[in-house]
Motif scaffolding. Sequence first.
Motif, PDB file in Angstrom:
ATOM      1  N   GLU A  27       0.829  -1.212   0.000  1.00 48.69           N
ATOM      2  CA  GLU A  27       0.000   0.000   0.000  1.00 48.69           C
ATOM      3  C   GLU A  27       0.861   1.260   0.000  1.00 48.69           C
ATOM      4  N   VAL A  28       1.927   1.274   0.791  1.00 48.75           N
ATOM      5  CA  VAL A  28       2.826   2.431   0.836  1.00 48.75           C
ATOM      6  C   VAL A  28       3.488   2.625  -0.524  1.00 48.75           C
ATOM      7  N   ALA A  29       3.986   1.546  -1.103  1.00 50.40           N
ATOM      8  CA  ALA A  29       4.649   1.628  -2.408  1.00 50.40           C
ATOM      9  C   ALA A  29       3.673   2.117  -3.483  1.00 50.40           C
ATOM     10  N   GLN A  30       2.446   1.631  -3.447  1.00 48.55           N
ATOM     11  CA  GLN A  30       1.438   2.071  -4.419  1.00 48.55           C
ATOM     12  C   GLN A  30       1.141   3.557  -4.263  1.00 48.55           C
ATOM     13  N   SER A  31       1.055   4.015  -3.038  1.00 49.32           N
ATOM     14  CA  SER A  31       0.685   5.410  -2.794  1.00 49.32           C
ATOM     15  C   SER A  31       1.755   6.394  -3.254  1.00 49.32           C
ATOM     16  N   CYS A  32       3.009   5.952  -3.282  1.00 51.22           N
ATOM     17  CA  CYS A  32       4.076   6.881  -3.683  1.00 51.22           C
ATOM     18  C   CYS A  32       4.723   6.480  -5.008  1.00 51.22           C
ATOM     19  N   GLY A  33       4.192   5.436  -5.643  1.00 48.24           N
ATOM     20  CA  GLY A  33       4.755   4.987  -6.910  1.00 48.24           C
ATOM     21  C   GLY A  33       6.168   4.445  -6.764  1.00 48.24           C
ATOM     22  N   GLY A  34       6.452   3.869  -5.610  1.00 48.29           N
ATOM     23  CA  GLY A  34       7.810   3.429  -5.305  1.00 48.29           C
ATOM     24  C   GLY A  34       8.108   1.989  -5.654  1.00 48.29           C
ATOM     25  N   GLU A  35       9.387   1.683  -5.612  1.00 45.83           N
ATOM     26  CA  GLU A  35       9.879   0.323  -5.786  1.00 45.83           C
ATOM     27  C   GLU A  35       9.719  -0.380  -4.439  1.00 45.83           C
ATOM     28  N   TYR A  36       9.430  -1.664  -4.491  1.00 48.40           N
ATOM     29  CA  TYR A  36       8.993  -2.380  -3.297  1.00 48.40           C
ATOM     30  C   TYR A  36       9.840  -3.626  -3.074  1.00 48.40           C
ATOM     31  N   HIS A  37      10.581  -3.649  -1.952  1.00 47.58           N
ATOM     32  CA  HIS A  37      11.455  -4.767  -1.601  1.00 47.58           C
ATOM     33  C   HIS A  37      11.003  -5.398  -0.294  1.00 47.58           C
ATOM     34  N   ILE A  38      11.181  -6.713  -0.199  1.00 51.58           N
ATOM     35  CA  ILE A  38      10.868  -7.467   1.011  1.00 51.58           C
ATOM     36  C   ILE A  38      12.143  -8.196   1.410  1.00 51.58           C
ATOM     37  N   LEU A  39      12.557  -8.050   2.672  1.00 50.80           N
ATOM     38  CA  LEU A  39      13.802  -8.655   3.121  1.00 50.80           C
ATOM     39  C   LEU A  39      13.592  -9.488   4.376  1.00 50.80           C
ATOM     40  N   HIS A  40      14.094 -10.725   4.321  1.00 53.23           N
ATOM     41  CA  HIS A  40      14.151 -11.589   5.506  1.00 53.23           C
ATOM     42  C   HIS A  40      15.613 -11.937   5.722  1.00 53.23           C
ATOM     43  N   VAL A  41      16.112 -11.649   6.919  1.00 53.78           N
ATOM     44  CA  VAL A  41      17.483 -12.007   7.273  1.00 53.78           C
ATOM     45  C   VAL A  41      17.418 -12.961   8.460  1.00 53.78           C
ATOM     46  N   GLN A  42      17.915 -14.163   8.237  1.00 56.83           N
ATOM     47  CA  GLN A  42      17.949 -15.181   9.291  1.00 56.83           C
ATOM     48  C   GLN A  42      19.299 -15.135   9.986  1.00 56.83           C
ATOM     49  N   LYS A  43      19.280 -15.041  11.291  1.00 55.03           N
ATOM     50  CA  LYS A  43      20.538 -15.056  12.048  1.00 55.03           C
ATOM     51  C   LYS A  43      21.153 -16.453  11.950  1.00 55.03           C
ATOM     52  N   GLY A  44      22.419 -16.508  11.620  1.00 56.46           N
ATOM     53  CA  GLY A  44      23.107 -17.787  11.514  1.00 56.46           C
ATOM     54  C   GLY A  44      23.497 -18.094  10.082  1.00 56.46           C
ATOM     55  N   ASP A  45      23.582 -19.405   9.787  1.00 55.56           N
ATOM     56  CA  ASP A  45      24.071 -19.790   8.473  1.00 55.56           C
ATOM     57  C   ASP A  45      23.090 -20.622   7.662  1.00 55.56           C
ATOM     58  N   SER A  46      21.817 -20.657   8.083  1.00 53.12           N
ATOM     59  CA  SER A  46      20.808 -21.377   7.317  1.00 53.12           C
ATOM     60  C   SER A  46      19.465 -20.675   7.437  1.00 53.12           C
ATOM     61  N   GLY A  69       6.332  -7.348  -4.954  1.00 54.84           N
ATOM     62  CA  GLY A  69       7.560  -7.123  -4.209  1.00 54.84           C
ATOM     63  C   GLY A  69       8.747  -7.867  -4.802  1.00 54.84           C
ATOM     64  N   ILE A  70       9.926  -7.337  -4.574  1.00 50.68           N
ATOM     65  CA  ILE A  70      11.175  -7.997  -4.938  1.00 50.68           C
ATOM     66  C   ILE A  70      11.684  -8.628  -3.650  1.00 50.68           C
ATOM     67  N   LEU A  71      11.763  -9.953  -3.631  1.00 54.67           N
ATOM     68  CA  LEU A  71      12.083 -10.682  -2.417  1.00 54.67           C
ATOM     69  C   LEU A  71      13.585 -10.906  -2.287  1.00 54.67           C
ATOM     70  N   HIS A  72      14.097 -10.700  -1.069  1.00 56.09           N
ATOM     71  CA  HIS A  72      15.505 -10.926  -0.756  1.00 56.09           C
ATOM     72  C   HIS A  72      15.571 -11.767   0.516  1.00 56.09           C
ATOM     73  N   LEU A  73      16.363 -12.837   0.492  1.00 59.02           N
ATOM     74  CA  LEU A  73      16.568 -13.695   1.650  1.00 59.02           C
ATOM     75  C   LEU A  73      18.058 -13.774   1.918  1.00 59.02           C
ATOM     76  N   ALA A  74      18.439 -13.745   3.193  1.00 57.85           N
ATOM     77  CA  ALA A  74      19.859 -13.800   3.529  1.00 57.85           C
ATOM     78  C   ALA A  74      20.055 -14.430   4.894  1.00 57.85           C
ATOM     79  N   CYS A  75      21.268 -14.939   5.112  1.00 60.18           N
ATOM     80  CA  CYS A  75      21.715 -15.423   6.421  1.00 60.18           C
ATOM     81  C   CYS A  75      22.877 -14.552   6.838  1.00 60.18           C
ATOM     82  N   GLU A  76      22.930 -14.200   8.112  1.00 62.49           N
ATOM     83  CA  GLU A  76      24.000 -13.315   8.590  1.00 62.49           C
ATOM     84  C   GLU A  76      24.086 -13.421  10.106  1.00 62.49           C
ATOM     85  N   GLY A  77      25.286 -13.349  10.620  1.00 55.08           N
ATOM     86  CA  GLY A  77      25.483 -13.357  12.061  1.00 55.08           C
ATOM     87  C   GLY A  77      24.982 -12.088  12.712  1.00 55.08           C
TER      88      GLY A  77
END
Length: 146
Positions: A27-46, A69-77
């Motif tokens: 909804e926020v991205a639609q209201s401002c005509g913005g690019e929309y990213h979704i990020l999940h960062v899992q603590k650790g290595d899996s 949305g453009i989805l991004h997944l990552a693992c990080e300490g």
Amino acid sequence: MEKKLEKILVLVTAQKSSLRLIEYGFEVAQSCGGEYHILHVQKGDSLFQSNDSLKLLQNLADYGCRRGGILHLACEGDVAAYIGRFAEAEEVTQVILGQPPAPEGKKGKKKRESEFEKILAALPEGVKVLQYPPAELEQADRRKIG
């Protein structure tokens, strides 16, 4: 002078409640005509700590992609540091995250910095932070989203 493209970043966890964050981000991205990213960062290595997390992440990914949305997944300490680097690299202008957990600890004890506070501190200067649910959203409206 050309107006800077708004880049919205929604921070999600492997929980069903993240569907609401994804919808709000859409909804926020639609209201401002913005690019929309979704990020999940899992603590650790899996990313996949359990079968439940795999299923939940798949549901979030499916829903987020259907909402554009453009989805991004990552693992990080260091989750907060990763989020800060990501926001800077992608030139994010707005970050959406859920409400922080209730404060823990007893009076008089030095409180450890929460992950929520670390994330806020790691974001580049000038990034607007939006929390879900926003204060003006009524309880009835919250139940409609996911």
